[in-house]
Scaffold this motif. Structure first.
Motif, short mmCIF file in Angstrom:
data_model
loop_
_atom_site.label_atom_id
_atom_site.label_comp_id
_atom_site.label_asym_id
_atom_site.label_seq_id
_atom_site.Cartn_x
_atom_site.Cartn_y
_atom_site.Cartn_z
N ARG A 104 33.86 8.95 -22.22
CA ARG A 104 34.41 7.59 -22.25
C ARG A 104 34.00 6.87 -23.54
O ARG A 104 34.81 6.18 -24.15
CB ARG A 104 33.95 6.79 -21.02
CG ARG A 104 34.51 7.29 -19.71
CD ARG A 104 35.96 6.94 -19.50
NE ARG A 104 36.04 5.53 -19.12
CZ ARG A 104 37.08 4.76 -19.40
NH1 ARG A 104 38.10 5.22 -20.03
NH2 ARG A 104 37.07 3.49 -19.03
N LEU A 105 32.75 7.07 -23.97
CA LEU A 105 32.32 6.48 -25.24
C LEU A 105 33.13 7.04 -26.40
O LEU A 105 33.39 6.33 -27.38
CB LEU A 105 30.83 6.76 -25.48
CG LEU A 105 29.82 5.96 -24.67
CD1 LEU A 105 28.42 6.50 -24.89
CD2 LEU A 105 29.90 4.48 -24.99
N GLY A 106 33.54 8.31 -26.28
CA GLY A 106 34.31 8.96 -27.33
C GLY A 106 35.78 8.61 -27.34
O GLY A 106 36.54 9.10 -28.18
N GLY A 107 36.21 7.79 -26.38
CA GLY A 107 37.58 7.32 -26.37
C GLY A 107 38.47 7.92 -25.30
O GLY A 107 39.65 7.61 -25.22
N TRP A 108 37.92 8.76 -24.44
CA TRP A 108 38.71 9.36 -23.36
C TRP A 108 39.01 8.30 -22.32
O TRP A 108 38.13 7.54 -21.89
CB TRP A 108 37.91 10.52 -22.76
CG TRP A 108 38.56 11.23 -21.62
CD1 TRP A 108 39.74 11.90 -21.63
CD2 TRP A 108 38.02 11.35 -20.30
NE1 TRP A 108 39.98 12.45 -20.39
CE2 TRP A 108 38.94 12.13 -19.56
CE3 TRP A 108 36.87 10.90 -19.67
CZ2 TRP A 108 38.73 12.45 -18.23
CZ3 TRP A 108 36.66 11.21 -18.36
CH2 TRP A 108 37.58 12.00 -17.64
N SER A 127 23.23 14.40 -12.95
CA SER A 127 23.91 15.65 -13.29
C SER A 127 24.41 15.57 -14.74
O SER A 127 24.66 14.48 -15.27
CB SER A 127 25.08 15.91 -12.35
OG SER A 127 26.13 14.99 -12.58
N LEU A 128 24.57 16.72 -15.35
CA LEU A 128 25.11 16.75 -16.70
C LEU A 128 26.57 16.31 -16.69
O LEU A 128 27.05 15.72 -17.66
CB LEU A 128 24.96 18.15 -17.31
CG LEU A 128 25.17 18.24 -18.82
CD1 LEU A 128 24.24 17.29 -19.56
CD2 LEU A 128 24.97 19.66 -19.31
N SER A 129 27.26 16.55 -15.60
CA SER A 129 28.65 16.10 -15.47
C SER A 129 28.73 14.58 -15.52
O SER A 129 29.66 14.02 -16.12
CB SER A 129 29.25 16.59 -14.15
OG SER A 129 29.25 17.99 -14.11
N PHE A 130 27.79 13.90 -14.89
CA PHE A 130 27.73 12.44 -14.94
C PHE A 130 27.60 11.98 -16.39
O PHE A 130 28.34 11.09 -16.85
CB PHE A 130 26.53 11.94 -14.12
CG PHE A 130 26.37 10.45 -14.10
CD1 PHE A 130 26.98 9.69 -13.12
CD2 PHE A 130 25.59 9.80 -15.06
CE1 PHE A 130 26.84 8.31 -13.09
CE2 PHE A 130 25.45 8.43 -15.04
CZ PHE A 130 26.08 7.68 -14.05
N ALA A 131 26.67 12.60 -17.13
CA ALA A 131 26.47 12.24 -18.53
C ALA A 131 27.70 12.56 -19.36
O ALA A 131 28.08 11.78 -20.24
CB ALA A 131 25.25 12.98 -19.09
N THR A 132 28.35 13.68 -19.09
CA THR A 132 29.55 14.06 -19.84
C THR A 132 30.64 13.03 -19.66
O THR A 132 31.34 12.67 -20.61
CB THR A 132 30.05 15.45 -19.41
OG1 THR A 132 29.02 16.41 -19.66
CG2 THR A 132 31.29 15.86 -20.18
N LEU A 134 28.98 11.30 -28.27
CA LEU A 134 27.56 11.60 -28.43
C LEU A 134 26.97 10.81 -29.61
O LEU A 134 25.86 10.29 -29.51
CB LEU A 134 27.37 13.11 -28.62
CG LEU A 134 25.97 13.67 -28.44
CD1 LEU A 134 25.38 13.32 -27.08
CD2 LEU A 134 25.98 15.18 -28.63
N CYS A 135 27.73 10.70 -30.69
CA CYS A 135 27.27 9.89 -31.83
C CYS A 135 27.13 8.42 -31.41
O CYS A 135 26.13 7.77 -31.75
CB CYS A 135 28.23 10.01 -33.00
SG CYS A 135 28.13 11.59 -33.84
#
Length: 167
Positions: A133-137, A123-128, A153-154
């Motif tokens: 998390r990669l973005g620091g959340w 799902s796109l939610s899984f990817a989000t 995303l970067c």
């Protein structure tokens, strides 16, 4: 019913006489809001495109196109963050991204239930969740917005490039 200003033409007012017309006007406002979110993401919300100091028009056009495409992806991810859409991972990612996202999800999950990816794989939610998390959340405070998603995303693109180099 009352007259309602057309959101796409500020100087015009349309008379609304039934529910269908009212819904049409609301849909226009929703479209307008999406456009506003796009420009916010393209400008101050993520990419700061207005700060680009590029004198060559062709180069600037390429930058704007790349940032516009990425802004749309960021908006898709932000919209999917709560798991309320039925969007698939394939709506914003390539098929070969799924195993990378799944491996990252395992590595990014924490010890608490709140730090586990609650969304179904594919799902796109899984990817989000992974991108955020990669973005620091941290998964504890607030919802990840365009800036966090953009950073993630970067980072994902760099990780993907590393995986491709390894292969």
């Amino acid at each position: 019913m009352q007259a309602v200003a057309d959101p796409l033409a500020a100087s015009h007012t349309h008379r609304v006489t039934n529910l269908a017309e009212a819904r049409r006007i609301i849909d226009l406002y929703r479209m307008r809001w999406t456009i506003e979110e796009f420009f916010r993401t393209l400008k101050t919300g993520s990419f700061n495109i207005e700060d680009a100091d590029i004198g060559e028009p062709q180069v600037m056009m390429k930058l704007v196109v790349a940032a516009a495409i990425t802004s749309v992806t960021v908006m898709q991810l932000v919209k999917a963050r709560d798991g309320t859409t039925e969007d698939l991972l394939a709506d914003a990612f390539e098929a070969e991204d799924q195993p990378i996202l799944e491996a990252l999800s395992v590595r990014l999950e924490g010890a608490t239930e709140r730090q586990k990816n609650p969304h179904p794989k594919g799902s796109l939610s899984f990817a989000t969740w992974v991108i955020a998390r990669l973005g620091g959340w941290t998964a504890y405070y607030g919802k990840p917005g365009p800036r966090v998603i953009s950073r993630g995303l970067c980072d994902f693109q760099r990780i993907k490039y590393g995986v491709e180099l390894r292969l």
